[in-house]
Motif scaffolding. Sequence first.
Motif, PDB file in Angstrom:
ATOM      1  N   MET A  67       0.828  -1.202   0.000  1.00  0.00           N
ATOM      2  CA  MET A  67       0.000   0.000   0.000  1.00  0.00           C
ATOM      3  C   MET A  67       0.867   1.258   0.000  1.00  0.00           C
ATOM      4  SD  MET A  67      -2.882   1.535  -0.088  1.00  0.00           S
ATOM      5  CE  MET A  67      -4.164   0.340   0.237  1.00  0.00           C
ATOM      6  N   GLY A  68       1.954   1.253   0.770  1.00  0.00           N
ATOM      7  CA  GLY A  68       2.839   2.410   0.834  1.00  0.00           C
ATOM      8  C   GLY A  68       3.456   2.743  -0.510  1.00  0.00           C
ATOM      9  N   VAL A  69       3.930   1.727  -1.193  1.00  0.00           N
ATOM     10  CA  VAL A  69       4.532   1.943  -2.516  1.00  0.00           C
ATOM     11  C   VAL A  69       3.486   2.442  -3.508  1.00  0.00           C
ATOM     12  CG1 VAL A  69       5.592   0.776  -4.490  1.00  0.00           C
ATOM     13  CG2 VAL A  69       6.402   0.287  -2.180  1.00  0.00           C
ATOM     14  N   MET A  70       2.319   1.818  -3.498  1.00  0.00           N
ATOM     15  CA  MET A  70       1.274   2.209  -4.444  1.00  0.00           C
ATOM     16  C   MET A  70       0.761   3.612  -4.149  1.00  0.00           C
ATOM     17  SD  MET A  70      -0.023   0.979  -7.183  1.00  0.00           S
ATOM     18  CE  MET A  70       0.188  -0.803  -7.128  1.00  0.00           C
ATOM     19  N   LEU A  71       0.701   3.999  -2.874  1.00  0.00           N
ATOM     20  CA  LEU A  71       0.248   5.343  -2.531  1.00  0.00           C
ATOM     21  C   LEU A  71       1.254   6.388  -2.994  1.00  0.00           C
ATOM     22  CD1 LEU A  71      -1.869   7.146  -1.280  1.00  0.00           C
ATOM     23  CD2 LEU A  71      -0.753   6.832   0.940  1.00  0.00           C
ATOM     24  N   CYS A  72       2.541   6.115  -2.815  1.00  0.00           N
ATOM     25  CA  CYS A  72       3.573   7.047  -3.319  1.00  0.00           C
ATOM     26  C   CYS A  72       3.415   7.230  -4.825  1.00  0.00           C
ATOM     27  CB  CYS A  72       4.973   6.526  -2.991  1.00  0.00           C
ATOM     28  SG  CYS A  72       5.421   6.693  -1.247  1.00  0.00           S
ATOM     29  N   GLU A  93     -10.591  10.278  -3.819  1.00  0.00           N
ATOM     30  CA  GLU A  93     -10.459   9.716  -5.166  1.00  0.00           C
ATOM     31  C   GLU A  93      -9.077   9.100  -5.360  1.00  0.00           C
ATOM     32  OE1 GLU A  93     -11.239  11.342  -9.725  1.00  0.00           O
ATOM     33  OE2 GLU A  93     -11.230  12.741  -8.050  1.00  0.00           O
ATOM     34  N   ALA A  94      -8.053   9.784  -4.842  1.00  0.00           N
ATOM     35  CA  ALA A  94      -6.680   9.281  -4.954  1.00  0.00           C
ATOM     36  C   ALA A  94      -6.508   7.979  -4.182  1.00  0.00           C
ATOM     37  CB  ALA A  94      -5.690  10.337  -4.451  1.00  0.00           C
ATOM     38  N   VAL A  95      -7.079   7.927  -2.984  1.00  0.00           N
ATOM     39  CA  VAL A  95      -6.972   6.713  -2.166  1.00  0.00           C
ATOM     40  C   VAL A  95      -7.729   5.566  -2.825  1.00  0.00           C
ATOM     41  CG1 VAL A  95      -7.596   5.679   0.060  1.00  0.00           C
ATOM     42  CG2 VAL A  95      -6.540   7.951  -0.028  1.00  0.00           C
ATOM     43  N   HIS A  96      -8.905   5.860  -3.368  1.00  0.00           N
ATOM     44  CA  HIS A  96      -9.661   4.834  -4.082  1.00  0.00           C
ATOM     45  C   HIS A  96      -8.855   4.319  -5.273  1.00  0.00           C
ATOM     46  CE1 HIS A  96     -12.991   2.631  -5.821  1.00  0.00           C
ATOM     47  NE2 HIS A  96     -12.790   3.257  -6.966  1.00  0.00           N
ATOM     48  N   SER A  97      -8.249   5.229  -6.028  1.00  0.00           N
ATOM     49  CA  SER A  97      -7.419   4.851  -7.177  1.00  0.00           C
ATOM     50  C   SER A  97      -6.256   3.968  -6.736  1.00  0.00           C
ATOM     51  CB  SER A  97      -6.898   6.111  -7.868  1.00  0.00           C
ATOM     52  OG  SER A  97      -5.980   5.788  -8.884  1.00  0.00           O
ATOM     53  N   THR A  98      -5.658   4.302  -5.582  1.00  0.00           N
ATOM     54  CA  THR A  98      -4.550   3.505  -5.033  1.00  0.00           C
ATOM     55  C   THR A  98      -5.003   2.086  -4.736  1.00  0.00           C
ATOM     56  OG1 THR A  98      -3.558   5.474  -4.041  1.00  0.00           O
ATOM     57  CG2 THR A  98      -2.879   3.350  -3.147  1.00  0.00           C
ATOM     58  N   ARG A  99      -6.158   1.964  -4.089  1.00  0.00           N
ATOM     59  CA  ARG A  99      -6.659   0.632  -3.711  1.00  0.00           C
ATOM     60  C   ARG A  99      -7.015  -0.198  -4.938  1.00  0.00           C
ATOM     61  NH1 ARG A  99      -9.621   3.245   1.348  1.00  0.00           N
ATOM     62  NH2 ARG A  99      -8.108   2.673   2.941  1.00  0.00           N
ATOM     63  N   VAL A 100      -7.602   0.454  -5.943  1.00  0.00           N
ATOM     64  CA  VAL A 100      -7.958  -0.265  -7.172  1.00  0.00           C
ATOM     65  C   VAL A 100      -6.694  -0.739  -7.881  1.00  0.00           C
ATOM     66  CG1 VAL A 100      -8.926   0.017  -9.493  1.00  0.00           C
ATOM     67  CG2 VAL A 100     -10.179   0.872  -7.507  1.00  0.00           C
ATOM     68  N   GLN A 104      -5.583  -4.586  -8.605  1.00  0.00           N
ATOM     69  CA  GLN A 104      -5.290  -5.084  -9.960  1.00  0.00           C
ATOM     70  C   GLN A 104      -3.882  -5.664 -10.038  1.00  0.00           C
ATOM     71  OE1 GLN A 104      -6.122  -1.533 -12.224  1.00  0.00           O
ATOM     72  NE2 GLN A 104      -8.267  -2.087 -12.535  1.00  0.00           N
ATOM     73  N   TRP A 105      -2.942  -5.022  -9.358  1.00  0.00           N
ATOM     74  CA  TRP A 105      -1.565  -5.529  -9.361  1.00  0.00           C
ATOM     75  C   TRP A 105      -1.506  -6.895  -8.692  1.00  0.00           C
ATOM     76  CZ3 TRP A 105       1.827  -6.742  -5.365  1.00  0.00           C
ATOM     77  CH2 TRP A 105       3.146  -7.013  -5.765  1.00  0.00           C
ATOM     78  N   LYS A 106      -2.203  -7.037  -7.560  1.00  0.00           N
ATOM     79  CA  LYS A 106      -2.204  -8.326  -6.855  1.00  0.00           C
ATOM     80  C   LYS A 106      -2.806  -9.418  -7.730  1.00  0.00           C
ATOM     81  CE  LYS A 106      -2.272  -6.773  -2.051  1.00  0.00           C
ATOM     82  NZ  LYS A 106      -3.055  -6.696  -0.804  1.00  0.00           N
ATOM     83  N   GLU A 107      -3.884  -9.089  -8.420  1.00  0.00           N
ATOM     84  CA  GLU A 107      -4.511 -10.072  -9.303  1.00  0.00           C
ATOM     85  C   GLU A 107      -3.553 -10.479 -10.426  1.00  0.00           C
ATOM     86  OE1 GLU A 107      -8.263  -8.716 -10.753  1.00  0.00           O
ATOM     87  OE2 GLU A 107      -9.138  -8.574  -8.747  1.00  0.00           O
TER      88      GLU A 107
END
Length: 199
Positions: A67-72, A93-100, A104-107
Amino acid sequence: MKHVNVNVVCALCNSEVETVNYLLLECSFAKSCWGMVGTRNDNTTQVSFSDWALNDYNVWSSDERQMGVMLCWTIWKCRNDLMWNQKCMEVAEAVHSTRVALSQWKEAQDKFLDRSWELLNSDDGDELWTPPTENTTKINTDAAVYDSSNQYTYAFAARNYKGELLEARSSCKEGRTTPERAEAMGIREALSWIKERQM
């Protein structure tokens, strides 16, 4: 490479001079994002970004690291969208985009989503970066094509023989291209970097 005059003040908050540490950790937009994802972000003013990242990396769980890497990455994209495209994103919106993006990366990492998973070897997908010989630099490039969103990306990372990151660059472009052409663009970007440094 284009030479563009860029305002030194943080584009996301217009308060302080933009540094890596300030943009990704101290800016009010960044702090709000970190607060919303619930990942620790303490004592950032006392250390450099790399020190902060290395210190927290050792205490974070695997999920917090991802999560930290994706948020950066998301904060950096928000900054670039605002600067170059005049597109402003809200914190939620940014946090939602990070989680999505993280989902997707995990999948994409999950070998079991591939219907032919039973044909895979146990070490398929494993990659081990090996350092170059002493006093040399290794540059890795990569690219991805996203037909559904009509975009493609390419990137490179340069490391010295000690494994230290010298520089990394990435770019996301609108339009369609082939995977081979996207890979070639990443290689061209790396070659431009080499030329800039007269290596």
